[in-house]
Each structure stands twice: as C-alpha cells, then as structure tokens.
Design a protein around this motif. Structure first.
Motif, mmCIF file in Angstrom:
data_model
loop_
_atom_site.group_PDB
_atom_site.id
_atom_site.type_symbol
_atom_site.label_atom_id
_atom_site.label_comp_id
_atom_site.label_asym_id
_atom_site.label_seq_id
_atom_site.Cartn_x
_atom_site.Cartn_y
_atom_site.Cartn_z
ATOM 1 N N GLY A 33 28.824 28.615 37.506
ATOM 2 C CA GLY A 33 28.728 29.571 36.415
ATOM 3 C C GLY A 33 27.648 30.617 36.563
ATOM 4 O O GLY A 33 27.415 31.420 35.654
ATOM 5 N N LYS A 34 26.958 30.655 37.719
ATOM 6 C CA LYS A 34 25.883 31.628 37.904
ATOM 7 C C LYS A 34 26.413 32.970 38.406
ATOM 8 O O LYS A 34 25.981 34.035 37.948
ATOM 9 C CB LYS A 34 24.843 31.100 38.881
ATOM 10 C CG LYS A 34 23.685 32.064 39.127
ATOM 11 C CD LYS A 34 22.686 31.503 40.122
ATOM 12 C CE LYS A 34 21.561 32.492 40.397
ATOM 13 N NZ LYS A 34 20.593 31.971 41.400
ATOM 14 N N LEU A 35 27.330 32.940 39.362
ATOM 15 C CA LEU A 35 27.882 34.188 39.895
ATOM 16 C C LEU A 35 28.870 34.800 38.908
ATOM 17 O O LEU A 35 29.523 34.097 38.131
ATOM 18 C CB LEU A 35 28.572 33.951 41.236
ATOM 19 C CG LEU A 35 27.711 33.446 42.395
ATOM 20 C CD1 LEU A 35 28.533 33.423 43.676
ATOM 21 C CD2 LEU A 35 26.471 34.294 42.572
ATOM 22 N N ALA A 36 28.989 36.137 38.963
ATOM 23 C CA ALA A 36 29.911 36.855 38.083
ATOM 24 C C ALA A 36 30.914 37.638 38.927
ATOM 25 O O ALA A 36 30.556 38.219 39.945
ATOM 26 C CB ALA A 36 29.141 37.799 37.168
ATOM 27 N N TYR A 37 32.159 37.631 38.496
ATOM 28 C CA TYR A 37 33.190 38.415 39.180
ATOM 29 C C TYR A 37 33.830 39.383 38.187
ATOM 30 O O TYR A 37 34.047 39.045 37.021
ATOM 31 C CB TYR A 37 34.249 37.514 39.820
ATOM 32 C CG TYR A 37 35.121 36.740 38.854
ATOM 33 C CD1 TYR A 37 36.375 37.230 38.465
ATOM 34 C CD2 TYR A 37 34.712 35.517 38.340
ATOM 35 C CE1 TYR A 37 37.181 36.520 37.588
ATOM 36 C CE2 TYR A 37 35.506 34.799 37.469
ATOM 37 C CZ TYR A 37 36.743 35.307 37.086
ATOM 38 O OH TYR A 37 37.536 34.608 36.217
ATOM 39 N N CYS A 38 34.088 40.595 38.652
ATOM 40 C CA CYS A 38 34.706 41.586 37.777
ATOM 41 C C CYS A 38 36.181 41.743 38.130
ATOM 42 O O CYS A 38 36.608 41.463 39.253
ATOM 43 C CB CYS A 38 33.985 42.929 37.859
ATOM 44 S SG CYS A 38 33.983 43.714 39.487
ATOM 45 N N THR A 39 36.956 42.187 37.130
ATOM 46 C CA THR A 39 38.390 42.405 37.321
ATOM 47 C C THR A 39 38.799 43.677 36.601
ATOM 48 O O THR A 39 38.037 44.243 35.817
ATOM 49 C CB THR A 39 39.217 41.239 36.759
ATOM 50 O OG1 THR A 39 39.151 41.265 35.317
ATOM 51 C CG2 THR A 39 38.705 39.896 37.261
ATOM 52 N N SER A 40 40.018 44.094 36.850
ATOM 53 C CA SER A 40 40.527 45.291 36.175
ATOM 54 C C SER A 40 41.087 44.971 34.798
ATOM 55 O O SER A 40 41.666 45.835 34.145
ATOM 56 C CB SER A 40 41.601 45.968 37.032
ATOM 57 O OG SER A 40 42.643 45.070 37.345
ATOM 58 N N GLY A 41 40.898 43.742 34.344
ATOM 59 C CA GLY A 41 41.319 43.369 32.994
ATOM 60 C C GLY A 41 41.848 41.945 32.938
ATOM 61 O O GLY A 41 42.308 41.398 33.945
ATOM 62 N N THR A 42 41.787 41.354 31.777
ATOM 63 C CA THR A 42 42.295 39.996 31.587
ATOM 64 C C THR A 42 43.799 39.952 31.862
ATOM 65 O O THR A 42 44.564 40.753 31.335
ATOM 66 C CB THR A 42 42.035 39.512 30.149
ATOM 67 O OG1 THR A 42 40.630 39.525 29.904
ATOM 68 C CG2 THR A 42 42.576 38.106 29.927
ATOM 69 N N GLY A 43 44.198 39.012 32.726
ATOM 70 C CA GLY A 43 45.612 38.873 33.058
ATOM 71 C C GLY A 43 46.074 39.732 34.202
ATOM 72 O O GLY A 43 47.243 39.666 34.601
ATOM 73 N N SER A 44 45.183 40.541 34.769
ATOM 74 C CA SER A 44 45.548 41.358 35.924
ATOM 75 C C SER A 44 45.702 40.467 37.144
ATOM 76 O O SER A 44 45.244 39.313 37.166
ATOM 77 C CB SER A 44 44.471 42.416 36.183
ATOM 78 O OG SER A 44 43.221 41.788 36.446
#
Length: 319
Positions: free
Chosen positions: A147-158
């Motif tokens: 739970g320390k690292l963060a990942y980004c996405t183009s949106g929930t469900g993408s």
C-alpha cells in the motif's frame, strides 16, 4: 394462422432483398468518444475506405459520454439493417458490462460482431527515480511495503486500471490507485515523479520512454514489441496472467442479416489491411488484426468473462 405465415414470409423476403441490395445509401459509423482518441482514429480509418470497398460513403459521428455507453446503446437500438456501425474500445465491448450494473446494453446480447480491428499492449511504466529495474523488482517493493506505492490510471474501470488490478490480484500485492480523467495527466505525473507507476497504451508512451522521461519495465504481451525491443514481455518476466491488450473493434445491432455483416466485415478487413492504413496503425502502436465476425464474437465473450472476474474480485465500483 395464414396471415401470420404470410407476414413472416414477407419479413423474410424483405430482409433478403435488403441484404442483396446493401448498401444503397451512406453508412453511419458511430464513435463513442471525442475526436482524436483511439476509437476515433480507427473508426475514421475504416470509414475512409467504405466508398472504395462498398460503393457508398461513410458518415462518421462522435457520440461521447458515459464511457462509451451512450453511443453503444444508440447503435444497439438502431435498425438491424447494416447502416449504423459502432467502432469502439475494450471498455465499450467488454469492461462496461462488468463495471456498470445498470448498463442499458450488453455487448454479447445486443451486437452482431463485425471485426476485431486492432490491438495494442499496455506498457508498465515507472517514474524516472523509482529504483525498480524490472517487474520482479517492482513486485518485490510492493510486497515489502504494501500500500505504499501509488499507481495512476486514466480513470476507474479503464483498461490500464484493470491491468494494474490484475497485477495486484495475480501477485498478491497492493498499491494505491490514483484515478485521473484521461491518460495524459497520468503520464505527466509519472514523468514528474509524482506517481510511482502505471500501465499505459504502448503508442501513447513510446516516445517518452525512448527519451528517458519514464522507465519501461514490461509490455503486457507474450513477446517483446518491435517498437520497444529492449523491454521484456510479462511472459518473460514470469507473470503470464498479465498478458493484456487494449483493442478496438466494429459491430452492428444484433439481428443484422449475416449477408450484410459479411459485406461490412469484408470492407472493414480490406480497409485495415490496405498499405497506408496498416502503416498508420503501426506508427501509432496498433497491431492490425482484422478478424472474422466469428473470431471477434468468441474474443468478446472471453474478454467480458475475464474482466467481470477481475472487477468482482477487486470490488471495483464505477465512479
């Protein structure tokens, strides 16, 4: 009874006659997103060849909204005569069915597949300063620090979100999801060392990777990709569950006569395989598939089942 039989016979004759004369007018190609995105690029490329291969032009219409559901519902409820075709994404034809309980269409039930047009793998990218040099390194860091690292996405469900979710499920790890409204902002924050990692479509990040503005750890494919020959595949990295493609495809309303579907498939395949369109697709990171309707139908069912399992296991809810 005789009247019913006569009515059925006339309807069958009308459909057969329409199929034989198809197309007799321009065909609407509906794009479920704004101009400039992947669906728009692929849809317009296919449409540009309909005059040549069908003898009638195509009229492209963008109907964005609700992650593609507005356009998909419109096409699903259109007359099944071949004159309205949807060109959409993995989200429209598989993920939406898993993500939205109140979806007013179902890709398998409400569409007649025309062709799986193109596919592209995602690329696991990290910020420049992240110490991980491989997928194995990243997983090790995630296991040591849940739970320390963060990942980004183009949106929930993408597709990039669900690929990351699939990574967590396959490896038993955890990380913080940071959803954005589109991939561009996510990519910018990766390059700015604001977020740790992400899965993005190959064509969208290849130039940044080659420029050293972000690191690439793996492509979500069985083999390495020609555009990134030095980047291992997830199969090489020992995570076969992570073989994932983002894709674009074409379909028409269910109950469209098979003869009409066959003509649309023939024109779509010829368009995609034409040298200039194939070259353009390759340049932007797409691999041309140009499948049969039957192949796309089987593939779509498999994708709906796969992403439904991921969404349910991850407890993912639409925003």
């Amino acid at each position: 009874m005789n009247r019913i039989l006569i009515s059925i016979s006339l309807a069958a004759w009308s459909l057969a006659s329409a199929a034989q004369s198809f197309p007799a007018k321009p065909i609407k190609v509906i794009i479920p997103f704004v101009p400039g995105g992947s669906s728009d690029i692929v849809g317009r490329a296919i449409a540009s060849k309909f005059q040549e291969f069908l003898g009638q032009p195509a009229v492209v219409e963008n109907r964005p909204g609700a992650n593609g559901a507005i356009a998909a519902e419109f096409v699903a409820k259109s007359d099944p005569d071949g004159y309205t075709m949807l060109v959409g994404s993995i989200g429209v034809f598989s993920i939406n069915a898993a993500l939205y309980k109140d979806l007013r269409y179902h890709p398998v039930r409400d569409f007649a597949p025309v062709s799986l047009a193109v596919t592209t793998p995602n690329v696991l990218i990290t910020k420049p300063t992240l110490g991980a040099a491989s997928l194995k390194d990243l997983l090790g860091e995630m296991k040591r620090n849940p739970g320390k690292l963060a990942y980004c996405t183009s949106g929930t469900g993408s597709s990039d979100h669900l690929t990351a979710e699939l990574l967590k499920q396959a490896s038993g790890t955890d990380a913080v999801h940071v959803p954005y409204k589109g991939g561009a902002a996510c990519q910018t924050d990766i390059m700015g060392n604001q977020v740790d990692f992400s899965f993005q479509n190959l064509g969208a990040v290849t130039s940044y990777i080659k420029a050293g503005r972000m690191k690439a750890l793996a492509v979500t494919a069985k083999t390495r990709h020609p555009q990134l020959p030095d980047v291992p595949s997830v199969l090489e990295a020992g995570v076969p569950e992570l073989v994932v493609t983002s894709w674009q495809a074409a379909a028409v309303p269910a109950k469209t006569p098979r003869e009409i579907v066959a003509r649309l498939n023939d024109a779509t395949v010829k368009a995609l395989r034409s040298p200039e369109i194939r070259e353009r697709m390759t340049q932007i990171g797409f691999d041309v598939v140009a499948s049969t309707p039957e192949e796309f139908g089987r593939f779509m069912q498999e994708e709906v089942s796969r992403w439904t399992r991921v969404v349910q296991k991850g407890g993912i809810k639409a925003d």
